[in-house]
Design an enzyme around this catalytic site. Structure first.
Site, PDB file in Angstrom:
ATOM      1  N   ARG A 105     -80.539  21.433 -42.572  1.00  0.00           N
ATOM      2  CA  ARG A 105     -81.561  22.010 -43.442  1.00  0.00           C
ATOM      3  C   ARG A 105     -82.104  23.273 -42.819  1.00  0.00           C
ATOM      4  O   ARG A 105     -82.560  23.253 -41.686  1.00  0.00           O
ATOM      5  CB  ARG A 105     -82.733  21.035 -43.590  1.00  0.00           C
ATOM      6  CG  ARG A 105     -82.464  19.942 -44.555  1.00  0.00           C
ATOM      7  CD  ARG A 105     -83.728  19.488 -45.260  1.00  0.00           C
ATOM      8  NE  ARG A 105     -84.731  18.884 -44.413  1.00  0.00           N
ATOM      9  CZ  ARG A 105     -85.859  18.368 -44.882  1.00  0.00           C
ATOM     10  NH1 ARG A 105     -86.103  18.401 -46.178  1.00  0.00           N
ATOM     11  NH2 ARG A 105     -86.738  17.828 -44.088  1.00  0.00           N
ATOM     12  N   THR A 109     -86.222  27.633 -45.740  1.00  0.00           N
ATOM     13  CA  THR A 109     -85.987  27.492 -47.180  1.00  0.00           C
ATOM     14  C   THR A 109     -85.779  26.037 -47.590  1.00  0.00           C
ATOM     15  O   THR A 109     -85.812  25.720 -48.774  1.00  0.00           O
ATOM     16  CB  THR A 109     -84.712  28.262 -47.574  1.00  0.00           C
ATOM     17  OG1 THR A 109     -83.593  27.618 -46.918  1.00  0.00           O
ATOM     18  CG2 THR A 109     -84.772  29.712 -47.151  1.00  0.00           C
ATOM     19  N   ASP A 201     -88.374  11.256 -39.159  1.00  0.00           N
ATOM     20  CA  ASP A 201     -87.056  11.900 -39.136  1.00  0.00           C
ATOM     21  C   ASP A 201     -85.997  10.856 -38.804  1.00  0.00           C
ATOM     22  O   ASP A 201     -85.936  10.352 -37.678  1.00  0.00           O
ATOM     23  CB  ASP A 201     -87.047  13.026 -38.095  1.00  0.00           C
ATOM     24  CG  ASP A 201     -85.762  13.833 -38.183  1.00  0.00           C
ATOM     25  OD1 ASP A 201     -84.673  13.252 -37.991  1.00  0.00           O
ATOM     26  OD2 ASP A 201     -85.825  15.037 -38.460  1.00  0.00           O
ATOM     27  N   ASP A 204     -83.627  11.606 -35.790  1.00  0.00           N
ATOM     28  CA  ASP A 204     -84.298  11.444 -34.494  1.00  0.00           C
ATOM     29  C   ASP A 204     -84.490   9.972 -34.155  1.00  0.00           C
ATOM     30  O   ASP A 204     -84.346   9.563 -33.003  1.00  0.00           O
ATOM     31  CB  ASP A 204     -85.665  12.140 -34.511  1.00  0.00           C
ATOM     32  CG  ASP A 204     -85.542  13.645 -34.324  1.00  0.00           C
ATOM     33  OD1 ASP A 204     -84.474  14.109 -33.883  1.00  0.00           O
ATOM     34  OD2 ASP A 204     -86.517  14.357 -34.629  1.00  0.00           O
TER      35      ASP A 204
HETATM   36  N1  URA Z   1     -85.146  13.776 -43.526  1.00  0.00           N
HETATM   37  C1  URA Z   1     -85.691  12.804 -42.754  1.00  0.00           C
HETATM   38  O1  URA Z   1     -85.106  12.390 -41.765  1.00  0.00           O
HETATM   39  N2  URA Z   1     -86.887  12.304 -43.108  1.00  0.00           N
HETATM   40  C2  URA Z   1     -87.558  12.718 -44.184  1.00  0.00           C
HETATM   41  O2  URA Z   1     -88.648  12.203 -44.464  1.00  0.00           O
HETATM   42  C3  URA Z   1     -86.977  13.738 -44.970  1.00  0.00           C
HETATM   43  C4  URA Z   1     -85.764  14.244 -44.627  1.00  0.00           C
END
Ligand code: URA
Length: 210
Positions: A105, A109, A201, A204
């Site tokens: 990502r 943007t 995330d 992570d």
């Molecule tokens: N990606 C993630 O890992 N968590 C989110 O909340 C959104 C995108």
């Protein structure tokens, strides 16, 4: 046209998802729960998968019985968080092939940028199951399915753990023909494109990179 959403609300799935959401869950327990959860979700996702009949011998008789066309399935994790779904799914569909889509990502943007794409041969005969724990803005899911459609698979399903109304709308505005399988539809997105309340995330938390 609104797309189809399958909300998998089985108590075992919801129980494990609750444990995963907790910020106190260790990397070890997060990945173990994701593994178990993806195995449970695989039952629902493969419910109407094509089968073929084979003749077998039981200790008592010959019979016609059914087998899933496992080799026709291609699991497509979106790197890297999608990898967390893979081993659980493969444990129930061991014959499945695996294709990979690498996207990241753009932090400004929130758009999806592709850096890797590798599918098995014979995609026209395969049912593709795209894996990504979080369908958030929908941008990377849309880009992954756009790219996958170039290989013309027989069917495509999208599997996530969590999504939100705006992500689902964005995805189905672009791909109304692709059903989404999810364990929860959360409130919405925050300013950084994260699902709230969500689980943080996913990459992570799977790989311990925070
Ligand atoms: N990606 C993630 O890992 N968590 C989110 O909340 C959104 C995108």
């Amino acid at each position: 046209m609104a797309g189809i959403v399958h909300l998998i609300d089985h108590p075992l799935v919801q129980h494990k998802l609750t444990l995963m959401r907790k910020k106190s869950a260790s990397v070890n327990s997060f990945t173990r729960l994701l593994d178990e959860l993806s195995t449970l979700m695989a039952y629902e996702i493969t419910r109407d998968m094509p089968m073929h009949t084979v003749e077998i011998e039981t200790p008592l008789a010959t019979m016609q019985s059914r087998l899933i066309d496992g080799k026709k399935i291609v699991l497509v994790p979106i790197l890297r968080a999608g990898l967390g779904f893979l081993s659980g799914m493969r444990s129930v569909v061991p014959g499945a092939r695996v294709g990979h889509i690498g996207l990241y990502r753009d932090p400004k943007t929130l758009g999806a940028i592709e850096y890797y794409f590798k599918m098995p041969s014979g995609m026209k005969d395969r049912d593709a199951i795209v894996l990504d724990p979080m369908l958030a803005t929908g941008n990377s899911a849309i880009a992954a399915v756009d790219r996958l459609k170039e290989t013309k698979p027989k069917s495509i399903r999208f599997v996530c753990l969590l999504t939100c109304p705006e992500g689902l709308k964005n995805f189905h505005d672009n791909h109304p023909d692709v059903p989404v399988y999810t364990a929860a539809i959360d409130q919405g997105l925050n300013d950084h494109g994260y699902i709230v309340p969500g689980l943080g995330d996913a990459g992570d938390r799977i790989f311990g990179t925070k």
